[in-house]
Each structure stands twice: as C-alpha cells, then as structure tokens.
Design a protein around this motif. Structure first.
Motif, PDB file in Angstrom:
ATOM      1  N   GLU A 289       0.832  -1.207   0.000  1.00 60.80           N
ATOM      2  CA  GLU A 289       0.000   0.000   0.000  1.00 60.80           C
ATOM      3  C   GLU A 289       0.868   1.260   0.000  1.00 60.80           C
ATOM      4  OE1 GLU A 289      -2.618  -3.237   1.751  1.00 60.80           O
ATOM      5  OE2 GLU A 289      -0.508  -2.708   1.878  1.00 60.80           O
TER       6      GLU A 289
ATOM      7  N   ILE B  99       2.424   1.689  -3.481  1.00 62.05           N
ATOM      8  CA  ILE B  99       1.423   2.200  -4.428  1.00 62.05           C
ATOM      9  C   ILE B  99       1.182   3.698  -4.200  1.00 62.05           C
ATOM     10  CG2 ILE B  99      -1.014   2.044  -5.152  1.00 62.05           C
ATOM     11  CD1 ILE B  99       0.796  -0.371  -5.980  1.00 62.05           C
TER      12      ILE B  99
ATOM     13  N   LYS C 199      -0.945  -8.703  -5.761  1.00 67.38           N
ATOM     14  CA  LYS C 199      -1.918  -7.599  -5.878  1.00 67.38           C
ATOM     15  C   LYS C 199      -1.188  -6.270  -6.044  1.00 67.38           C
ATOM     16  CE  LYS C 199      -5.757  -9.740  -3.468  1.00 67.38           C
ATOM     17  NZ  LYS C 199      -6.579  -9.784  -2.276  1.00 67.38           N
ATOM     18  N   THR C 200      -0.091  -6.117  -5.305  1.00 66.31           N
ATOM     19  CA  THR C 200       0.708  -4.896  -5.436  1.00 66.31           C
ATOM     20  C   THR C 200       1.282  -4.804  -6.847  1.00 66.31           C
ATOM     21  OG1 THR C 200       1.284  -5.020  -3.085  1.00 66.31           O
ATOM     22  CG2 THR C 200       2.640  -3.602  -4.466  1.00 66.31           C
TER      23      THR C 200
ATOM     24  N   ASP D  44       0.083  -6.103  -9.587  1.00 68.72           N
ATOM     25  CA  ASP D  44      -1.011  -5.761 -10.510  1.00 68.72           C
ATOM     26  C   ASP D  44      -1.305  -4.262 -10.489  1.00 68.72           C
ATOM     27  OD1 ASP D  44      -1.275  -8.414 -11.275  1.00 68.72           O
ATOM     28  OD2 ASP D  44      -2.968  -8.807  -9.934  1.00 68.72           O
ATOM     29  N   LYS D  45      -1.330  -3.660  -9.310  1.00 74.56           N
ATOM     30  CA  LYS D  45      -1.614  -2.229  -9.201  1.00 74.56           C
ATOM     31  C   LYS D  45      -0.483  -1.385  -9.776  1.00 74.56           C
ATOM     32  CE  LYS D  45      -4.922  -2.457  -5.476  1.00 74.56           C
ATOM     33  NZ  LYS D  45      -6.010  -1.528  -5.552  1.00 74.56           N
TER      34      LYS D  45
END
Length: 144
Positions: free
Chosen positions: A41, A44, A72-73, A75-76
C-alpha cells in the motif's frame, strides 16, 4: 550504473531486517536513489515518484495479515505504469509461484538466499542495458 541520472529504486518488503540489509547493499554497490516501504500500500501511494525499478516481496503480510500481497501490489503497479520493471523477491522456491509472478508481468523472480543480491544486481544491469538499447532504437526509428 554509471549514468548521470541516479536510478530510482523502490524496495518493498515487510521484513525490516532484510529490507535494511538490501538497502545498505544497494547503497554500497552503486549510486542509487532508494526508497523503502514495508507494505504494498505504501509503495502504491508513492508511485507518483516514478521509480525506475521496483523490488517487491511476494508475501508482504508479516506485519499486517490484511496487507495487500505482492501479486496484488504488482497488478496495481502495472495498472499505474506497465513499463515499470518489477522484480519479485520471495522465499518461495516453487516453480508455480515464479510462473504466476511472470503471468502478472513481473520482470523476473528471485529467491531470497545468500546469492539474491548478486542476482538482483545482474537483473538490474540487464534492465538498464535493455532500456538503453530501446531508447537508442526509438531515437533511430524517429529519424527514419
């Protein structure tokens, strides 16, 4: 990494000791501009700083079990800028994990070990050479 522009490197890992060790090794190896983050987070939230390369831990849930994991990180990051090379770093020594990371557009996958730093250096060197060749090719194509 003798470019006049410092390479901006993001290091993302929830293991504070490993993260600090990696940061020190990169500082000693070359003149990088390094930012460290303990969660995906935070990484990002700082993508507006346009890192040249990101080294990202696969798990990222050692501090907060609800933290965004490495995939997930990743992908972002790729949604924000598909061109940013991301190297996944993990203690997972399973081919399925490495393949999954590559499907998520990781540039490479490195297993955390005593040789991880040397491998990371070689990958970063390859990324920089590739980017230089690509830039020269684009310059040449623009003049045709």
């Amino acid at each position: 990494m003798q470019d006049s522009k410092k390479i901006k490197l993001f290091l993302v890992d929830d293991d504070a000791l490993f993260l600090k060790s990696l940061e020190i090794q990169f500082h000693n190896a070359a003149d990088f501009e390094i930012e460290t983050f303990s969660t995906g987070e935070l990484c990002i939230a700082n993508l507006h700083k346009n890192p040249d390369i990101i080294i990202l831990d696969y798990h990222l849930d050692g501090i907060d079990k609800n933290a965004m994991n490495g995939l997930k990180t990743l992908d972002k990051i790729k949604i924000a800028n598909i061109e940013t090379p991301v190297i996944i770093l993990s203690s997972q020594d399973k081919i399925e994990v490495a393949v999954s990371c590559m499907h998520h557009k990781a540039f490479d996958y490195v297993i955390k070990s005593e040789t991880a730093f040397v491998r990371l250096q070689k990958i970063i060197s390859a990324i920089l050479k590739y980017q230089k060749i690509e830039k020269e090719l684009n310059w040449y194509m623009d003049r045709m």
